[in-house]
Enzyme design. Structure first.
Site, PDB file in Angstrom:
ATOM      1  N   HIS A   1      -4.714   5.132  -2.236  1.00  0.00           N
ATOM      2  CA  HIS A   1      -5.913   5.973  -2.251  1.00  0.00           C
ATOM      3  C   HIS A   1      -5.568   7.323  -2.832  1.00  0.00           C
ATOM      4  O   HIS A   1      -4.490   7.847  -2.587  1.00  0.00           O
ATOM      5  CB  HIS A   1      -6.450   6.181  -0.830  1.00  0.00           C
ATOM      6  CG  HIS A   1      -6.928   4.907  -0.186  1.00  0.00           C
ATOM      7  ND1 HIS A   1      -6.403   4.418   0.985  1.00  0.00           N
ATOM      8  CD2 HIS A   1      -7.872   4.022  -0.568  1.00  0.00           C
ATOM      9  CE1 HIS A   1      -7.001   3.284   1.299  1.00  0.00           C
ATOM     10  NE2 HIS A   1      -7.908   3.019   0.374  1.00  0.00           N
TER      11      HIS A   1
ATOM     12  N   TYR B   1       0.854  -1.179   0.000  1.00  0.00           N
ATOM     13  CA  TYR B   1       0.000   0.000   0.000  1.00  0.00           C
ATOM     14  C   TYR B   1       0.894   1.235   0.000  1.00  0.00           C
ATOM     15  O   TYR B   1       1.735   1.401   0.891  1.00  0.00           O
ATOM     16  CB  TYR B   1      -0.907  -0.014   1.238  1.00  0.00           C
ATOM     17  CG  TYR B   1      -1.660   1.282   1.432  1.00  0.00           C
ATOM     18  CD1 TYR B   1      -2.562   1.741   0.467  1.00  0.00           C
ATOM     19  CD2 TYR B   1      -1.475   2.056   2.575  1.00  0.00           C
ATOM     20  CE1 TYR B   1      -3.244   2.926   0.626  1.00  0.00           C
ATOM     21  CE2 TYR B   1      -2.160   3.258   2.749  1.00  0.00           C
ATOM     22  CZ  TYR B   1      -3.049   3.681   1.770  1.00  0.00           C
ATOM     23  OH  TYR B   1      -3.721   4.874   1.930  1.00  0.00           O
TER      24      TYR B   1
END
Lengths: 909, 162
Positions: free
Chosen positions: B115, B77
């Site tokens: 994100h 991530y």
């Protein structure tokens, strides 16, 4: 040795000696005890046992046994030698020399003792003795190289270089033609270079040069050969050859400033003060241009012309010099150029000074980069970092010119541009320090430190700022991050970290903690004693290794060791502590005195004796304890030497000196001997001797001050105070007093400042001479109040009427006020304490707030002293001593906003 | 000196001694203040978190977290990737992202994701160039910025055979 013993014991005695030499102390001790069982009074055995115990850290027993041994056998050279060794191990060299001399009376040709003695004589600079001992050694063993060399060096140190040369030549006469063998070529070469330097020293320049050329092939150090040759050529006035040789040296190292300087001297283009005629400047310019073409990779050849060029040529050279360095990002660029800022005042008013030209130049670069991303008149785009480095330079420039607001604007913009460059924070910290906000400076330095926790330099700089802001506890914690055993404070002492001890001492002094301050100052003094001590090993080592030039240079350095700036600071600090201690004795001492004064004289005497005995007992106990602990330390961890705990970590004992001024005098003498050209030395001498009522010594101090700088406000203060004090004394009664009186009467007319003037007139005269200077006016006002206490308001008016004039600056961004923060603070303190006028002090403060908005002392509106300041929170944290130390996740949350330190909005993902 | 002059860009790891550099960058780059866990994850990710140096000045960083998926596989991530404004357009971001992607293929990690705020078109386009695609939208992901929604961008990396 051990001659009086039967064979079995004699062998045992030899074993003791051998065990001592091989450091097998336990074995030696056993042997000694075996002898002593049969012959309990055998002197030499007792002595050797003592010496052995000395190496096992049992000092008091050692001295007892050695002395007993000597008593039992006064005619033994062994006993005397051992006694000398014992003293030597405790650095009592004078005593040791006496013992060796006694030993030599009994056994005059004992090589070992003679050698030991010669080392001590070198250490103590007993030069005539050193020469004698060395001569004896050479006579006894002329086939040892070291003895020839030792005798040579002895004569050299005893200022007889020509004799030294003769000895070396006699020594060379003993050598075979094919000397030296391959493995001794370096040593021999060093010897030859030493001999040539001796010839140079005694003025035989031709012979020195001849010798150099003759022995050239045997000199291994080719660079030293050339440097020696060029030095001789210059001294002989053979300048053309010398210039040629300098060019050869420059080809080897084109960044050695001394070669350039030498070359300039040879071609007649050198001036001590850096001033040159227009014609000379042209010639120099030409010289460096041609050198620059030869040594394109040299930075010195580009930098040096900035020191002599002027006007447009300076502008052009500076431009060429600075541009690539800003592009590359060289953080030290400003320090490199900062000597140019001192050039002010050297030149005519019509000419722009270097600093103004630099300002104009850098502002042009800044403007162009901002607008186009390029330097003026260039087509290549600059990398993004160039703007940041330009702003960085400008910030330091304005800081140097005391334009702190502009400096801060520039550095803030640089931080905004690239917030990851540590130097930016360090410089911002320095600007804030100069502007008078020490707490904020410390916070910024801490921010810089947090950005690279592996950098000792940044850490040290931060510690220094913390100490300047009187955050001693925090500073200590931070400093310890980089010591070996983080928790051991002693480590800083062992590392002889003097800047730290000085800054810490100064801070304690400011905070009125005289004990701790003294502790730190005296620690520095101790380092210097250690450095003196450290030369001891080299007396034998250097003679053996033949590094004679370095050895003699080291001895000369040691001879002026105590004139070093750090020693000066430490001694001055200690003296100031003692003066303060004298003026306001510590509470502890006064209480004790009260108690004492209630007692009858006989009781007092008894009590004192009792105290003394108790002290002595405590001392003995402590010693025994230390011995025990170190003895066990040795057995447990082998070689590790456990340090005894400091019995007085806070310096409380230091405060209990009987006569602080006597202590101060000790250090004062060192200053007078080693820093006699420093104003501070004589100011301190004046203060100490006035307090000791030593009128003539105080007069000496005043005369020295007038000699050094009669126009200095403090010199003036001392002069007036001295004669005012003398004038108020009662007429002399005692013979000595009358004598002093006569000296003063004879001396006063010779002081031109007072010639046919009253003190009041002299004070006025001084004012007339310096009426535009704040500090001079303040001194005059203070003295006026001393002389005429009823005219206090006049004195205060004199200060308040001072005008803060603008200093003419050609800079584009506005002029600077002339007053310095430090001076204004001093004046404020003067109004508050010496003139005791609180209202005037307040008025002064209001006035200064405007001049110094960043000053915490005056509570300036931009300083961290204000409740709404962004630095405030941090300053408070620091007072509590909560360091933001590494290891935890809490690395300085408060400083996470890139140099602005403002509360940051809490956001989370 | 002059045009075409090569300014060296180099990458360096993040350690507890220099983690402040990353904090300085984040403060300048993002409107978000990251918590201790962010930095702990970054330090724990090892070579997946890097600072970028432009002629010895720290100007950018990529910070990743290694996450265990069900079944034991690891995915990466990207918590943050950013370069200081004056130093953009010099290929530094690309260099950082490529470093992580290369590392993924070397270590047989098949999934990298991140994100991004729904209105941040520059960022979305940047990642698309490297083969990322929008795989999800999360409503009201952010609490303090508008719009509060975000996309999930993911790149699946083909496994190289051993």
């Amino acid at each position: 040795m051990g001659a009086s013993l039967p064979p079995k014991e004699a062998n045992l005695f030899k074993l003791i000696v051998k065990s001592y030499e091989t450091k097998q102390y336990k074995k030696g001790l056993k042997a000694a005890d075996a002898i002593l069982k049969k012959f309990p009074d055998h002197g030499e055995t007792l002595s050797m046992k003592g010496l052995t115990l000395n190496c096992m850290d049992r000092k008091s027993e050692a001295y007892e046994l050695v002395r007993l041994g000597l008593k039992n056998d006064l005619k033994s050279h062994v006993c005397w030698h051992v006694y000398g060794l014992l003293y030597r191990s405790d650095r009592e060299y004078r005593e040791a020399i006496k013992c060796y001399r006694n030993a030599l009376k009994i056994d005059p040709d004992n090589i070992e003792i003679l050698r030991d003695l010669s080392l001590l004589q070198a250490q103590m600079r007993d030069l005539t003795g050193f020469v004698e001992t060395r001569q004896q050694l050479l006579t006894l063993k002329p086939n040892h190289r070291m003895n020839w060399i030792g005798f040579t060096v002895a004569h050299h140190l005893n200022s007889n270089a020509s004799k030294a040369v003769e000895i070396l030549e006699a020594y060379e006469g003993t050598l075979e033609d094919d000397y030296p063998p391959d493995n001794e070529r370096c040593e021999h070469g060093e010897m030859l270079l030493y001999k040539i330097s001796l010839l140079e020293e005694c003025g035989s320049l031709e012979r020195a040069l001849e010798e150099l050329h003759k022995k050239g092939s045997k000199i291994v150090d080719k660079l030293a050969y050339k440097e020696q040759e060029v030095s001789l050529l210059v001294k002989l006035g053979r300048l053309e050859e010398a210039a040629e040789l300098y060019r050869v040296l420059l080809a080897m190292n084109p960044d050695n400033y001394r070669y350039y300087e030498g070359l300039q001297k040879c071609v007649g283009l050198y001036s001590e003060n850096g001033r040159y005629s227009a014609d000379e400047i042209d010639k120099l310019d030409g010289l460096y241009k041609s050198l620059g073409q030869q040594y394109t990779w040299s930075s010195a050849v580009k930098r040096i012309p900035l020191d002599f060029l002027q006007g447009d040529k300076f502008y052009e050279a500076a431009d060429n010099y600075i541009r690539p360095l800003l592009t590359k990002g060289v953080p030290s660029l400003f320090s490199d150029l900062s000597p140019l800022y001192d050039h002010a005042g050297k030149l005519h008013f019509a000419v722009m000074i270097q600093a103004d030209i630099l300002e104009k130049l850098i502002l042009e670069l800044e403007h162009s980069i901002r607008l186009t991303g390029r330097y003026p008149r260039r087509t290549d785009k600059e990398p993004p970092s160039t703007l940041m480095w330009t702003l960085f330079f400008l910030a330091q420039h304005y800081d140097r010119r005391r334009q702190y607001e502009i400096a801060l604007t520039k550095i803030d913009e640089a931080i905004e541009h690239t917030p990851t460059v540590i130097d930016l924070y360090s410089v911002k910290s320095r600007i804030l320090k100069h502007a008078g906000d020490l707490a904020a400076a410390s916070a910024l330095a801490d921010e810089a430190r947090c950005m690279d926790l592996a950098d000792r330099y940044i850490n040290s700089e931060c510690v220094k700022r913390m100490l300047q802001a009187d955050q001693v506890v925090l500073a200590e914690k931070t400093a310890l991050l980089f010591t070996k055993d983080g928790d051991q404070h002693n480590n800083l002492h062992d590392m002889q970290c003097m800047w730290y001890e000085l800054a810490s001492g100064e801070s304690y002094f400011r905070q009125g903690d005289l004990g701790r301050a003294l502790k730190k100052f005296l620690a520095v003094e101790k380092h210097y004693a250690d450095i003196t001590e450290d030369q001891f090993d080299f007396h034998s080592y250097c003679l053996r290794k033949m590094t004679l030039r370095a050895y003699v240079a080291m001895l000369k350095f040691q001879d002026r060791l105590h004139s070093n700036a750090y020693f000066h600071k430490a001694a001055a600090g200690a003296i100031r502590c003692y003066i303060k201690l004298h003026d306001s004795p510590s509470k502890l001492a006064t209480e004790e005195d009260d108690e004492m004064s209630k007692l009858l004289p006989s009781q007092k005497k008894k009590k004192r004796q009792k105290l003394k005995r108790a002290e002595a007992r405590a001392k003995r106990e402590a010693e025994v304890k230390n011995e025990e602990s170190s003895a066990s330390g040795v057995s447990k961890s082998g070689k590790r030497h456990v340090k005894p705990a400091d019995p007085d970590p806070n310096g409380e004992k230091l405060l209990q000196v009987e006569d602080p001024l006597l202590e101060a005098t000790k250090y004062l003498k060192l200053l007078q001997k080693n820093s006699s050209d420093s104003l501070e030395t004589h100011l301190l001498s004046f203060e100490v001797n006035m307090r000791k009522q030593k009128i003539l010594l105080a007069l000496q101090a005043v005369k020295q001050l007038l000699r050094l700088d009669a126009e200095n406000p403090d010199s003036h203060r001392c002069l007036i105070r001295f004669f005012h004090k003398v004038g108020s004394m009662t007429a002399p009664v005692m013979d000595t007093e009358k004598l002093i009186w006569r000296v003063l009467e004879a001396e006063r007319p010779s002081i031109s400042e007072l010639h046919e003037k009253s003190l009041i007139e002299a004070n006025k005269f001084f004012l007339e001479k310096h009426k535009d200077s704040l500090m001079h006016r303040a001194a005059v006002a203070e003295m006026q109040y001393v002389l005429e206490p009823n005219k206090k308001s006049d004195a205060i008016k004199l200060i308040e009427d001072s005008a803060n004039n603008l200093v003419p600056v050609n800079g584009a961004l506005g002029p600077v006020k002339g007053w310095k923060l430090k001076d204004c603070i001093a004046v404020h303190k003067l109004l508050e304490t010496a003139l005791t006028d609180h209202d005037a002090a307040s008025r002064w403060k209001v006035r200064c707030v405007d001049y110094f908005p960043y000053s915490t002392y005056f509570e300036g509106k931009c300083s961290s002293a204000m409740p709404n300041s962004v630095y405030n929170q941090i300053g408070k944290n620091h007072e509590n001593g909560s360091a933001s130390l590494p290891g935890g996740g809490k690395i300085a949350d408060s400083v996470a906003s890139n140099g602005k330190l403002e509360a940051f909005k809490e956001l989370t993902i | 000196m002059g045009a075409g002059r090569e300014v060296s860009i180099s990458l360096d790891g993040v350690r507890d001694k220099n983690v402040m550099q990353l904090k300085k960058l984040n403060t300048a780059l993002f409107p978000v203040r990251y918590n201790d866990k962010y930095y702990a994850d970054a330090l724990a990710s090892g070579d997946f978190t890097k600072l970028a140096y432009y002629s010895d000045i720290c100007v950018g960083a990529i910070a990743c977290r290694l996450e265990k998926k069900e079944g034991g596989a690891v995915r990466v991530y990207i918590m943050t990737l950013g370069v200081l404004a004056p130093y953009r357009g010099l290929g530094i971001g690309t260099r950082l992202l490529n470093h992580v992607l290369d590392l993924c293929s070397k270590q047989n990690i098949s999934e990298v994701y991140l994100h991004v705020q729904t209105n941040n078109e520059d960022a979305i386009n940047f990642y698309k160039k490297f083969g990322f695609g929008i795989t999800d939208t999360i409503q009201n992901y952010y609490t303090n910025i508008t719009p509060p929604h975000c996309y999930v961008l993911t790149k699946f990396i083909a496994q190289t055979k051993k």
